[in-house]
Scaffold this motif. Structure first.
Motif, PDB file in Angstrom:
ATOM      1  N   ARG A 216       0.832  -1.216   0.000  1.00  0.00           N
ATOM      2  CA  ARG A 216       0.000   0.000   0.000  1.00  0.00           C
ATOM      3  C   ARG A 216       0.858   1.256   0.000  1.00  0.00           C
ATOM      4  NH1 ARG A 216      -1.862   3.857  -1.165  1.00  0.00           N
ATOM      5  NH2 ARG A 216      -3.658   5.013  -0.366  1.00  0.00           N
ATOM      6  N   GLU A 217       1.936   1.232   0.742  1.00  0.00           N
ATOM      7  CA  GLU A 217       2.801   2.408   0.841  1.00  0.00           C
ATOM      8  C   GLU A 217       3.532   2.701  -0.466  1.00  0.00           C
ATOM      9  OE1 GLU A 217       1.484   1.073   4.534  1.00  0.00           O
ATOM     10  OE2 GLU A 217       2.697  -0.075   3.089  1.00  0.00           O
TER      11      GLU A 217
ATOM     12  N   PHE B  54       0.215   4.271  -5.560  1.00  0.00           N
ATOM     13  CA  PHE B  54      -0.655   5.455  -5.589  1.00  0.00           C
ATOM     14  C   PHE B  54      -2.030   4.999  -6.046  1.00  0.00           C
ATOM     15  CE2 PHE B  54      -2.607   9.233  -7.304  1.00  0.00           C
ATOM     16  CZ  PHE B  54      -2.161  10.262  -6.479  1.00  0.00           C
TER      17      PHE B  54
ATOM     18  N   ALA C  31      -5.859   5.748  -7.051  1.00  0.00           N
ATOM     19  CA  ALA C  31      -6.837   6.731  -7.515  1.00  0.00           C
ATOM     20  C   ALA C  31      -8.139   6.018  -7.836  1.00  0.00           C
ATOM     21  CB  ALA C  31      -6.313   7.448  -8.757  1.00  0.00           C
TER      22      ALA C  31
ATOM     23  N   SER D 183      -7.560   5.162   3.145  1.00  0.00           N
ATOM     24  CA  SER D 183      -7.682   6.401   2.374  1.00  0.00           C
ATOM     25  C   SER D 183      -7.269   6.145   0.936  1.00  0.00           C
ATOM     26  CB  SER D 183      -6.799   7.507   2.974  1.00  0.00           C
ATOM     27  OG  SER D 183      -5.430   7.163   2.850  1.00  0.00           O
ATOM     28  N   VAL D 184      -7.669   7.047   0.048  1.00  0.00           N
ATOM     29  CA  VAL D 184      -7.211   6.990  -1.340  1.00  0.00           C
ATOM     30  C   VAL D 184      -6.363   8.232  -1.610  1.00  0.00           C
ATOM     31  CG1 VAL D 184      -9.145   5.610  -2.188  1.00  0.00           C
ATOM     32  CG2 VAL D 184      -9.293   8.105  -2.251  1.00  0.00           C
ATOM     33  N   ASP D 185      -5.422   8.099  -2.512  1.00  0.00           N
ATOM     34  CA  ASP D 185      -4.512   9.201  -2.800  1.00  0.00           C
ATOM     35  C   ASP D 185      -5.143  10.262  -3.695  1.00  0.00           C
ATOM     36  OD1 ASP D 185      -2.095   8.101  -1.451  1.00  0.00           O
ATOM     37  OD2 ASP D 185      -2.409   6.492  -2.904  1.00  0.00           O
ATOM     38  N   LEU D 186      -6.023   9.831  -4.601  1.00  0.00           N
ATOM     39  CA  LEU D 186      -6.677  10.762  -5.526  1.00  0.00           C
ATOM     40  C   LEU D 186      -8.127  10.340  -5.709  1.00  0.00           C
ATOM     41  CD1 LEU D 186      -6.609  13.088  -7.624  1.00  0.00           C
ATOM     42  CD2 LEU D 186      -5.829  11.405  -9.318  1.00  0.00           C
TER      43      LEU D 186
ATOM     44  N   LYS E 118      -6.626  12.086  -0.073  1.00  0.00           N
ATOM     45  CA  LYS E 118      -5.454  12.959   0.030  1.00  0.00           C
ATOM     46  C   LYS E 118      -5.565  14.158  -0.918  1.00  0.00           C
ATOM     47  CE  LYS E 118      -2.891   9.769   2.441  1.00  0.00           C
ATOM     48  NZ  LYS E 118      -1.892   8.872   1.840  1.00  0.00           N
ATOM     49  N   THR E 119      -6.037  13.894  -2.164  1.00  0.00           N
ATOM     50  CA  THR E 119      -6.144  14.962  -3.157  1.00  0.00           C
ATOM     51  C   THR E 119      -7.418  14.783  -3.973  1.00  0.00           C
ATOM     52  OG1 THR E 119      -4.816  13.676  -4.735  1.00  0.00           O
ATOM     53  CG2 THR E 119      -3.650  15.298  -3.373  1.00  0.00           C
TER      54      THR E 119
END
Length: 250
Positions: free
Chosen positions: A10-11, A14, A16, A48-51, A80-81
């Motif tokens: 996961r780390e 990315f 989306a 969480s999701v990054d985008l 996150k975004t």
């Protein structure tokens, strides 16, 4: 679940995802945005999701409502975004007016066979017919440059036509034939690059820093696409391809 099967993955990934398309309609209402995100997080087993991207504009939801829901999810750390997809410049501005978080990406269809995002009010057009070569552009890439938004290109090979692997016949669109001919003619100057690699390199050359989104089902296609990053088209060759796709001089 691949994320659970590979500790630490996961780390390094990315993630989306999108929201907004339901069966037969679009929905950017706060309740659906939150419900859809929760479903995505549960299915992937992540926090969480990054985008998080709005898939297509929803005319029936006020941008202020959508923005409030997205800002809450950012504040809660669930996304996150924020990004959009298939948004025209004024739609992006309408959302950003109410949104605290910046819009970081706009996922659009752009390729040598869809040139609309390159210019606003200038000869650009969609290379889908001979008559389309003088269509006005939509100005999306100009806005990306202005606001620091990253353009994500879906269908960067024009539905597979620019890969050179689809069969071209007498019924094939003339724009496809012209563009493929230009790509193949140019290949020896770039170490025998494939048509697909040159088509992707054409996108990568744009100063808006377009990120092409390529299919991931075939590892060989991923490897081929990655080779485009090593190709630097000359300015002259970039315009040769643009001219071939448009079917008209600059």
């Amino acid at each position: 679940d691949c994320l659970a099967a590979v500790p630490g993955s996961r780390e390094r990934i990315f993630i989306a995802t999108k929201v907004g398309i339901r069966s037969g309609y679009y929905d950017h209402s706060p309740d659906y945005i939150r419900q859809s995100l929760r479903g995505s997080l549960d299915r992937m087993g992540i926090d969480s999701v990054d985008l998080y991207q709005l898939h297509r504009p929803d005319p029936l939801t006020h941008a202020a409502e959508t923005a409030a829901a997205l800002d809450e999810l950012v504040d809660e750390g669930l996304i996150k975004t924020v990004g959009v997809s298939n948004y025209y410049p004024q739609q992006t501005l309408a959302l950003q007016k109410y949104l605290k978080a910046p819009i970081v990406s706009n996922q659009i269809a752009i390729s040598l066979l869809r040139l609309d995002p390159i210019y606003e009010g200038a000869a650009g057009g969609r290379a889908s017919s001979e008559a389309a070569t003088c269509d006005a552009g939509d100005g999306v890439l100009d806005q990306c440059l202005e606001l620091g938004i990253t353009p994500l290109s879906y269908s960067p090979l024009g539905g597979g036509w620019l890969s050179g692997r689809r069969e071209v016949s007498g019924d094939t669109n003339p724009a496809v034939k012209r563009t493929l001919d230009a790509l193949r003619e140019m290949a020896p100057a770039y170490g025998g690059a494939t048509p697909g690699q040159l088509a992707l390199a054409w996108l990568l050359a744009h100063p808006a820093k377009i990120i092409p989104l390529v299919g991931s089902n075939d590892p060989a296609h991923i490897h081929e696409a990655a080779g485009a990053a090593n190709i630097t088209l000359s300015r002259t060759d970039w315009y040769k391809l643009w001219t071939a796709a448009r079917g008209a001089p600059v």
